[in-house]
Write an enzyme that holds these catalytic residues in place. Structure first.
Site, short mmCIF file in Angstrom:
data_model
loop_
_atom_site.label_atom_id
_atom_site.label_comp_id
_atom_site.label_asym_id
_atom_site.label_seq_id
_atom_site.Cartn_x
_atom_site.Cartn_y
_atom_site.Cartn_z
N SER A 19 -4.22 -8.86 0.45
CA SER A 19 -4.58 -9.98 1.32
C SER A 19 -5.83 -9.71 2.14
O SER A 19 -6.53 -10.65 2.54
CB SER A 19 -3.40 -10.31 2.24
OG SER A 19 -2.35 -10.90 1.50
N CYS A 20 -6.13 -8.43 2.39
CA CYS A 20 -7.34 -8.13 3.16
C CYS A 20 -8.61 -8.42 2.35
O CYS A 20 -9.71 -8.42 2.89
CB CYS A 20 -7.34 -6.67 3.64
SG CYS A 20 -6.99 -5.46 2.37
N HIS A 46 0.83 -1.20 0.00
CA HIS A 46 0.00 0.00 0.00
C HIS A 46 0.87 1.26 0.00
O HIS A 46 0.59 2.22 -0.71
CB HIS A 46 -0.91 0.00 1.23
CG HIS A 46 -1.82 -1.19 1.29
ND1 HIS A 46 -2.96 -1.30 0.52
CD2 HIS A 46 -1.75 -2.32 2.03
CE1 HIS A 46 -3.55 -2.45 0.79
NE2 HIS A 46 -2.84 -3.09 1.70
N ARG A 88 -0.64 4.32 3.71
CA ARG A 88 -0.99 5.31 2.68
C ARG A 88 -0.85 6.74 3.22
O ARG A 88 -0.38 7.63 2.51
CB ARG A 88 -2.39 5.05 2.15
CG ARG A 88 -2.44 3.76 1.32
CD ARG A 88 -3.71 3.61 0.53
NE ARG A 88 -3.64 2.38 -0.26
CZ ARG A 88 -3.09 2.29 -1.47
NH1 ARG A 88 -2.57 3.35 -2.04
NH2 ARG A 88 -3.06 1.13 -2.12
#
Length: 453
Positions: free
Chosen positions: A45-46, A13, A301
């Protein structure tokens, strides 16, 4: 004019956001090279549970971005390229290509480390047996999906009852498997929620056919070539498939002795022009008032946005403002969101908190439960002296997770219980109460007379 060379390590991210920010702020004036050690750019993966439950368009869409999303000539995204070391004097990184095992040096003017995490593989005998899997990344996702569709796999044991383990257990149960969920601590989701809420969720897991074993000390995975059982200190649990979801660790071993990742301000490291974001560094927690490990995409982020914004300032004109740390999850019919500190994380950070728990119906009492008026549970954590809100969680069979964002904003802006008790929210009996549930939870925490309607 020669372009400024920015090297990014990791297509996570933070790496993705760094490219976006660099192009937005500096356009053609920078030459961007991103190195990713894996072969896939870049699996989210989330989103794995959604894929396992057939709720996505395609497994190849479960990603942050594709290399072709950046067709700009000054952006170079190289997968299967592992950064091995940094030479701060020469301002180069040494990179090995997996395709031909060739090692090269690449120069940088600015270096952003966003190397992500890797899943913990339990250090017990039998971890290398067939059908002992991990729950992270594209390759493991497709392997687990194959096993969920395999009728020969009847019993699945999931190790770790955090977010990832809960998702693995739920997806396995929905695939028709017998599921046992194990954790070394005394309750599922115990590091995320206090006992009032985990008691509700543990009972709900049991009601949905998942056996929950807590305080489970795993001694070995057993089997002849292929896993057949998990051996704990108490008993042996049959398993055709073991999914390890026992947490993650920062992928920073290769930086030890080279870079000091956590002790500097402004997300800078001890090396000039080298920055660390996401899981590569500790995050400054607003409610804890100190740096903590907060492994969330939202954190990475925000940090990448800050770093790139101040990339060419020797001393940034303001410090990184910090993060709250917010997350949400569904557990079969229940949904919850948590923000900031809870009893576990507050104790770990050495922060004193006052805890209050509130439970009531979402809408006025004259609306029956079967007409959409479920119970809602709210936990608030505040400073005992100042009443500043330091954390909170909401839980219901109704999707109240949006209230988690309200709590996050309140914590970020350092609202007190008094301010939350009087905050102006809308009222419409089709949705809520004359006083919002968050108002009422704060009013109870202050010891006010209960509001009844």
């Amino acid at each position: 004019m020669e372009k400024i060379k920015v090297v990014i390590v990791g297509a996570s991210h933070g790496g993705h956001q760094s490219i976006l920010e660099l192009l937005t702020r500096y356009g053609e004036n920078v030459d961007i090279t991103l190195f990713e050690a894996g072969d896939y750019i870049s699996f989210m993966s989330c989103g794995m549970e959604l894929y396992l439950e057939d709720k996505v368009t395609d497994v190849n869409d479960v990603r942050n971005f594709r290399p072709e999303n950046f067709p700009q000539s000054n952006v170079h995204i190289l997968n299967n390229h592992e950064v091995k070391t940094i030479d701060a004097d020469k301002k180069t990184v040494t990179v090995t290509s997996a395709s031909d095992n060739e090692t090269k040096e690449y120069p940088y003017d600015k270096l952003i480390l966003s190397s992500g995490v890797k899943p913990n593989n339990l250090p017990v005998p039998g971890a290398d047996l067939e059908n002992v899997y991990l729950m992270r990344g594209y390759n493991w996702a497709t392997k687990i999906k194959e096993k969920l569709n395999d009728p020969a796999i009847k019993k699945i044991a999931v190790v770790g009852a955090g977010y990832i383990g809960i998702e693995a257990a739920e997806a396995s149960r929905k695939a028709g498997k017998e599921v046992v969920l194990l954790d070394v601590i005394d309750r599922p989701l115990g590091t995320y929620l206090d006992a009032e809420m985990t008691d509700i969720l543990e009972q709900h897991l049991n009601e949905n056919g998942i056996e929950v074993l807590t305080n489970a000390k795993i001694e070995a995975f057993t089997g002849n070539g292929k896993v057949e059982a998990i051996k704990t200190s108490e008993k042996e649990i049959p398993a055709d498939l073991v999914i390890q979801a026992a947490g993650v660790k920062a992928n920073t071993e290769w930086l030890k002795g080279i870079v000091d990742l956590d002790e500097r301000e402004y997300l800078q490291t001890n090396l000039p022009d080298v920055y660390a974001v996401g899981d590569a560094t500790l995050a400054y927690s607003i409610p804890a008032r100190k740096k903590m490990p907060i492994a969330l995409a939202t954190v990475a982020r925000r940090e990448a946005r800050y770093v790139v914004k101040h990339l060419f300032e020797e001393v940034p004109n303001k410090p990184f403002g910090g993060v709250v740390g917010s997350s949400a999850l569904s557990v079969f019919d229940y949904h919850f969101a948590a923000s900031g500190l809870n009893s576990f994380t507050a104790a770990k950070a050495g922060v004193d908190v006052r805890v209050s728990y509130y439970e009531d119906t979402l809408r006025p009492k004259y609306v029956p439960e079967e007409q959409g008026n479920p119970k809602v549970s709210i936990q608030l954590f505040s400073d005992p002296m100042t009443h500043q809100l330091l954390g909170g969680a909401v839980l219901s069979t109704y999707d109240v997770t949006g209230q988690g964002n309200v709590l996050a904003l309140a914590i970020q802006n350092k609202l007190t219980l008094e301010e939350l008790a009087e905050a102006d929210f809308f009222f419409q009996p089709g949705f809520d109460r004359q006083w919002s549930m968050l108002n009422l939870a704060a009013q109870q925490a202050l010891g006010e007379e209960p509001f009844v309607e």
